[in-house]
Design an enzyme around this catalytic site. Structure first.
Site, short mmCIF file in Angstrom:
data_model
loop_
_atom_site.label_atom_id
_atom_site.label_comp_id
_atom_site.label_asym_id
_atom_site.label_seq_id
_atom_site.Cartn_x
_atom_site.Cartn_y
_atom_site.Cartn_z
N ALA A 10 10.18 -10.86 -11.06
CA ALA A 10 9.27 -11.85 -10.49
C ALA A 10 9.56 -12.07 -9.01
CB ALA A 10 9.38 -13.16 -11.24
N SER A 50 14.63 -9.89 -9.86
CA SER A 50 13.73 -10.91 -9.31
C SER A 50 14.05 -11.21 -7.85
CB SER A 50 13.85 -12.20 -10.12
OG SER A 50 13.46 -12.00 -11.46
N ALA A 59 19.09 -8.98 -8.39
CA ALA A 59 18.16 -10.03 -7.97
C ALA A 59 18.47 -10.51 -6.56
CB ALA A 59 18.24 -11.21 -8.94
N HIS A 74 0.81 -1.21 0.00
CA HIS A 74 0.00 0.00 0.00
C HIS A 74 0.85 1.28 0.00
CE1 HIS A 74 0.67 -1.03 4.26
NE2 HIS A 74 0.62 0.26 4.50
#
Length: 211
Positions: free
Chosen positions: A152, A170, A188, A140
Site C-alpha cells: 500500500a 508498503s 517497507a 508510465h
C-alpha cells in the site's frame, strides 16, 4: 462479468476481493480455503464452502462460475493458479476496484488484485496474478512480471522493471529506471536507487542489501 465468482482463499486479501466484486455487481458464489476450521463460516454473509482441491467445487469453474485466487503466499498462490490451469483449463479473473485508475494504454494480464486508489499509468505492462494494494502508484512504462506484490502507498516510478515474484513493501519508492530482480524483497518505506539482484532483500533510505 456474467458468471458468479468463487474466491480461492478466505484470509488476507479475500475480504477485500469480496468487496471489489460486490462493488462491481459481481456475485461471489463462495470461498474455498484449505483451513478446515473455517469451513462453514461466513465472510460478510458469503460462505466458506470447502477445500480448493475439492473436485465437487472445481467442476463448477469455467462452466458455471469464474475463479479468483486471493492467496497472498506466493508459492501457494502459484499452486492454485496452476491447479486451475491444469484441471479446469481456465485463468483466474482480475479483481479491480472501482476507485482505481488504469490507463487505457496499460496492459494487464489475468488474475490480478488491484485495490482502491491504485494508479496505473500509460504504457505500463503488468503480468498476471499480481497483488497491488491500496493507493500504490505505478508510473508510465513500468513493467511488472507475474506474481509481483506491491504494498500500500508504494510508488513505482517510470521505466522501472520488477521481475517475477518480487515483493515491494508498503510505502516504498523505486526510482526511475531501476530493476528489481526475480523474487527480490524491498522492505517497507525503503527508497531504492539502484538495481536489486534476484533473491536479494534490501531495506532503508537509500536501500541497502540485508545480509
Amino acid at each position: 462479468m456474467e458468471k458468479p465468482v468463487i474466491i480461492f482463499g478466505a484470509k488476507g486479501i479475500a475480504h477485500s476481493a469480496l468487496e471489489i466484486f460486490n462493488s462491481n455487481d459481481v456475485v461471489v458464489f463462495g470461498f474455498l480455503d484449505e483451513d478446515e476450521k473455517i469451513h462453514g463460516t461466513e465472510i460478510n454473509t458469503v460462505s466458506v464452502l470447502g477445500n480448493p482441491e475439492d473436485d465437487g467445487f472445481l467442476k463448477l469453474i469455467g462452466q458455471k462460475t469464474e475463479a479468483f485466487v486471493a492467496e497472498e503466499n506466493p508459492k501457494y498462490r502459484k499452486f492454485l493458479v496452476e491447479l486451475l490451469n491444469d484441471r479446469r483449463k481456465v485463468q483466474p479473473v482480475n479483481a479491480i476496484h472501482q476507485r482505481s485508475y488504469i490507463s487505457t494504454d496499460a496492459i494487464i494480464g489475468h488474475g490480478n488484485f488491484i485495490n482502491a486508489n491504485v494508479n496505473i499509468g500509460a504504457g505500463v505492462e503488468m503480468g498476471s496474478h499480481c497483488i497491488i494494494n491500496s493507493a500504490a502508484v505505478i508510473e508510465h512504462k513500468a513493467k511488472l512480471g507475474d506474481f509481483v506484490q506491491i504494498g500500500a502507498g508504494s510508488v513505482i516510478n517510470s521505466d522501472v522493471i520488477i521481475e517475477e515474484g518480487a515483493f515491494i513493501g508498503s510505502g516504498a519508492t523505486i526510482v526511475s529506471g531501476v530493476t528489481i530482480g526475480k523474487n527480490a524483497r524491498v522492505g517497507a518505506g525503503s527508497v531504492v536507487i539502484a538495481t536489486v539482484g534476484a533473491n536479494e532483500t534490501v531495506f532503508g533510505n537509500p536501500a541497502a542489501k540485508v545480509k
